[in-house]
Motif scaffolding. Structure first.
Motif, PDB file in Angstrom:
ATOM      1  N   SER A  29       0.819  -1.206   0.000  1.00  0.00           N
ATOM      2  CA  SER A  29       0.000   0.000   0.000  1.00  0.00           C
ATOM      3  C   SER A  29       0.858   1.263   0.000  1.00  0.00           C
ATOM      4  N   GLU A  30       2.022   1.220   0.634  1.00  0.00           N
ATOM      5  CA  GLU A  30       2.920   2.371   0.625  1.00  0.00           C
ATOM      6  C   GLU A  30       3.856   2.262  -0.575  1.00  0.00           C
ATOM      7  N   MET A  31       3.711   3.209  -1.493  1.00  0.00           N
ATOM      8  CA  MET A  31       4.495   3.168  -2.719  1.00  0.00           C
ATOM      9  C   MET A  31       5.906   3.680  -2.478  1.00  0.00           C
ATOM     10  N   PRO A  32       6.913   3.017  -3.030  1.00  0.00           N
ATOM     11  CA  PRO A  32       8.269   3.589  -2.999  1.00  0.00           C
ATOM     12  C   PRO A  32       8.354   4.733  -4.002  1.00  0.00           C
ATOM     13  N   VAL A  33       9.497   5.364  -4.033  1.00  0.00           N
ATOM     14  CA  VAL A  33       9.742   6.370  -5.068  1.00  0.00           C
ATOM     15  C   VAL A  33       9.797   5.668  -6.419  1.00  0.00           C
ATOM     16  N   VAL A  34       9.120   6.229  -7.421  1.00  0.00           N
ATOM     17  CA  VAL A  34       8.988   5.591  -8.731  1.00  0.00           C
ATOM     18  C   VAL A  34       9.730   6.418  -9.770  1.00  0.00           C
ATOM     19  N   ALA A  35      10.435   5.728 -10.658  1.00  0.00           N
ATOM     20  CA  ALA A  35      11.174   6.400 -11.726  1.00  0.00           C
ATOM     21  C   ALA A  35      10.307   6.530 -12.968  1.00  0.00           C
ATOM     22  N   VAL A  36      10.301   7.718 -13.551  1.00  0.00           N
ATOM     23  CA  VAL A  36       9.662   7.974 -14.837  1.00  0.00           C
ATOM     24  C   VAL A  36      10.641   8.790 -15.674  1.00  0.00           C
ATOM     25  N   GLY A  37      11.156   8.181 -16.737  1.00  0.00           N
ATOM     26  CA  GLY A  37      12.133   8.883 -17.555  1.00  0.00           C
ATOM     27  C   GLY A  37      13.358   9.267 -16.741  1.00  0.00           C
ATOM     28  N   ASP A  38      13.709  10.549 -16.766  1.00  0.00           N
ATOM     29  CA  ASP A  38      14.879  11.048 -16.040  1.00  0.00           C
ATOM     30  C   ASP A  38      14.550  11.511 -14.627  1.00  0.00           C
ATOM     31  N   TYR A  39      13.327  11.208 -14.154  1.00  0.00           N
ATOM     32  CA  TYR A  39      12.881  11.775 -12.882  1.00  0.00           C
ATOM     33  C   TYR A  39      12.445  10.696 -11.892  1.00  0.00           C
ATOM     34  N   LEU A  40      12.501  11.074 -10.612  1.00  0.00           N
ATOM     35  CA  LEU A  40      12.022  10.239  -9.518  1.00  0.00           C
ATOM     36  C   LEU A  40      10.786  10.902  -8.923  1.00  0.00           C
ATOM     37  N   ILE A  41       9.708  10.116  -8.779  1.00  0.00           N
ATOM     38  CA  ILE A  41       8.446  10.647  -8.277  1.00  0.00           C
ATOM     39  C   ILE A  41       8.215  10.117  -6.872  1.00  0.00           C
ATOM     40  N   ASP A  42       8.148  11.018  -5.927  1.00  0.00           N
ATOM     41  CA  ASP A  42       7.830  10.689  -4.540  1.00  0.00           C
ATOM     42  C   ASP A  42       6.397  11.144  -4.296  1.00  0.00           C
ATOM     43  N   LEU A  43       5.459  10.189  -4.318  1.00  0.00           N
ATOM     44  CA  LEU A  43       4.051  10.539  -4.214  1.00  0.00           C
ATOM     45  C   LEU A  43       3.701  11.094  -2.840  1.00  0.00           C
ATOM     46  N   ASP A  44       4.310  10.539  -1.790  1.00  0.00           N
ATOM     47  CA  ASP A  44       3.987  11.004  -0.444  1.00  0.00           C
ATOM     48  C   ASP A  44       4.473  12.437  -0.224  1.00  0.00           C
ATOM     49  N   ALA A  45       5.683  12.727  -0.685  1.00  0.00           N
ATOM     50  CA  ALA A  45       6.236  14.070  -0.522  1.00  0.00           C
ATOM     51  C   ALA A  45       5.767  15.025  -1.614  1.00  0.00           C
ATOM     52  N   ARG A  46       5.146  14.470  -2.663  1.00  0.00           N
ATOM     53  CA  ARG A  46       4.698  15.264  -3.805  1.00  0.00           C
ATOM     54  C   ARG A  46       5.874  16.063  -4.392  1.00  0.00           C
ATOM     55  N   ARG A  47       6.917  15.305  -4.722  1.00  0.00           N
ATOM     56  CA  ARG A  47       8.092  15.909  -5.329  1.00  0.00           C
ATOM     57  C   ARG A  47       8.505  15.097  -6.554  1.00  0.00           C
ATOM     58  N   VAL A  48       8.914  15.800  -7.585  1.00  0.00           N
ATOM     59  CA  VAL A  48       9.470  15.186  -8.788  1.00  0.00           C
ATOM     60  C   VAL A  48      10.867  15.768  -8.968  1.00  0.00           C
ATOM     61  N   THR A  49      11.869  14.930  -8.771  1.00  0.00           N
ATOM     62  CA  THR A  49      13.262  15.393  -8.810  1.00  0.00           C
ATOM     63  C   THR A  49      14.053  14.577  -9.825  1.00  0.00           C
ATOM     64  N   PRO A  50      15.135  15.143 -10.372  1.00  0.00           N
ATOM     65  CA  PRO A  50      15.937  14.411 -11.367  1.00  0.00           C
ATOM     66  C   PRO A  50      16.653  13.216 -10.737  1.00  0.00           C
ATOM     67  N   LYS A  51      16.821  12.176 -11.517  1.00  0.00           N
ATOM     68  CA  LYS A  51      17.697  11.088 -11.102  1.00  0.00           C
ATOM     69  C   LYS A  51      19.131  11.609 -11.039  1.00  0.00           C
ATOM     70  N   PRO A  52      19.932  11.027 -10.166  1.00  0.00           N
ATOM     71  CA  PRO A  52      21.354  11.408 -10.158  1.00  0.00           C
ATOM     72  C   PRO A  52      21.995  11.135 -11.520  1.00  0.00           C
ATOM     73  N   ASP A  53      22.785  12.081 -11.985  1.00  0.00           N
ATOM     74  CA  ASP A  53      23.527  11.940 -13.247  1.00  0.00           C
ATOM     75  C   ASP A  53      22.614  11.739 -14.454  1.00  0.00           C
ATOM     76  N   SER A  54      21.390  12.263 -14.377  1.00  0.00           N
ATOM     77  CA  SER A  54      20.474  12.152 -15.509  1.00  0.00           C
ATOM     78  C   SER A  54      20.416  13.473 -16.256  1.00  0.00           C
ATOM     79  N   GLY A  55      19.584  13.486 -17.280  1.00  0.00           N
ATOM     80  CA  GLY A  55      19.416  14.707 -18.046  1.00  0.00           C
ATOM     81  C   GLY A  55      18.334  15.615 -17.497  1.00  0.00           C
ATOM     82  N   GLY A  56      17.826  15.319 -16.287  1.00  0.00           N
ATOM     83  CA  GLY A  56      16.783  16.148 -15.706  1.00  0.00           C
ATOM     84  C   GLY A  56      17.269  17.565 -15.442  1.00  0.00           C
ATOM     85  N   VAL A  57      16.355  18.522 -15.563  1.00  0.00           N
ATOM     86  CA  VAL A  57      16.741  19.930 -15.492  1.00  0.00           C
ATOM     87  C   VAL A  57      16.448  20.555 -14.128  1.00  0.00           C
ATOM     88  N   GLY A  58      16.121  19.770 -13.144  1.00  0.00           N
ATOM     89  CA  GLY A  58      15.777  20.307 -11.834  1.00  0.00           C
ATOM     90  C   GLY A  58      14.421  19.809 -11.390  1.00  0.00           C
TER      91      GLY A  58
END
Length: 229
Positions: A123-152
């Motif tokens: 029931s508790e989801m871990p952080v999920v990867a989508v493309g170059d980003y990590l989605i933390d549903l509980d914290a409601r944050r979308v942050t770049p993967k380390p060393d990825s092409g994400g822009v912030g």
């Protein structure tokens, strides 16, 4: 061993599915009509139900509604009814996925594996990867993967979070327009597909490596969307 209740009034198809599924390690229970299916699903409860809509005694959608009154076992519809209305009715009644006849056995097996995986997700989801980003549903944050092409860190609107939360918490599950729209308010029925297409397009532009060829936010034409991890 995963048990599968297969409900279809075609004895040849039942026999073929029994042979194929048992060869893949499933335990198969067969039923040829709705009432037999409801009795077979009661004890012991199967892990997965594969259900045809065109049964001789009961409408398949009515069987789904009855099953959903007491079981959460995944239901995969396997039907020759290819119309969007039939698919949406089955999914809205509580089916987890829909495979149209004629079908490739590899597709059905993939759907069975997918619903089995979803049933095992905590029931508790871990952080999920989508493309170059990590989605933390509980914290409601979308942050770049380390060393990825994400822009912030990516900022999402409340509506975008609503849609992303539903999709990510139901990986590989086909969600209809009704599933995805807020329970109150929102557009009129005729505007739903356009409304969702606009917001899914925004999510793709923010999250997908190539928004024109989405790998994670997948369209099911005329029905809805699914999240592919």
């Amino acid at each position: 061993m995963t048990s599968v209740l297969v409900v279809d009034d075609d004895p040849r198809l039942l026999r073929a599915l029994r042979i194929t599924l048992e060869a893949r390690g499933y335990q198969v229970i067969a039923a040829t009509d709705g009432r037999t299916a409801l009795a077979a699903a009661a004890e012991p409860e199967p892990d997965i139900i594969v259900l045809d809509l065109g049964l001789p005694d009961l409408e398949g959608v009515d069987v789904i509604c009855a099953l959903r009154g007491w079981t959460t076992a995944p239901i995969v519809v396997l039907s020759g009814r290819a119309g969007g209305t039939d698919k949406i009715a089955a999914l809205d009644a509580g089916a987890d996925d829909y495979v149209t006849k004629p079908f490739r056995i590899e597709e059905l097996l993939a759907r069975l594996r997918a619903v089995a995986r979803r049933a095992a997700i905590p029931s508790e989801m871990p952080v999920v990867a989508v493309g170059d980003y990590l989605i933390d549903l509980d914290a409601r944050r979308v942050t770049p993967k380390p060393d990825s092409g994400g822009v912030g860190e990516i900022r999402l609107t409340p509506t975008e979070w609503h849609l992303l939360d539903l999709l990510v918490r139901n990986p590989e599950k086909l969600l209809t327009y009704r599933d995805l729209l807020p329970p109150v308010g929102g557009p009129a029925p005729k505007e739903r597909s356009h409304y969702l297409r606009e917001y899914i397009g925004r999510l793709r532009r923010k999250l997908e490596p190539d928004p024109t060829r989405p790998r994670h936010l997948i369209t099911e034409p005329g029905i809805g969307y699914r999240f592919q991890p």
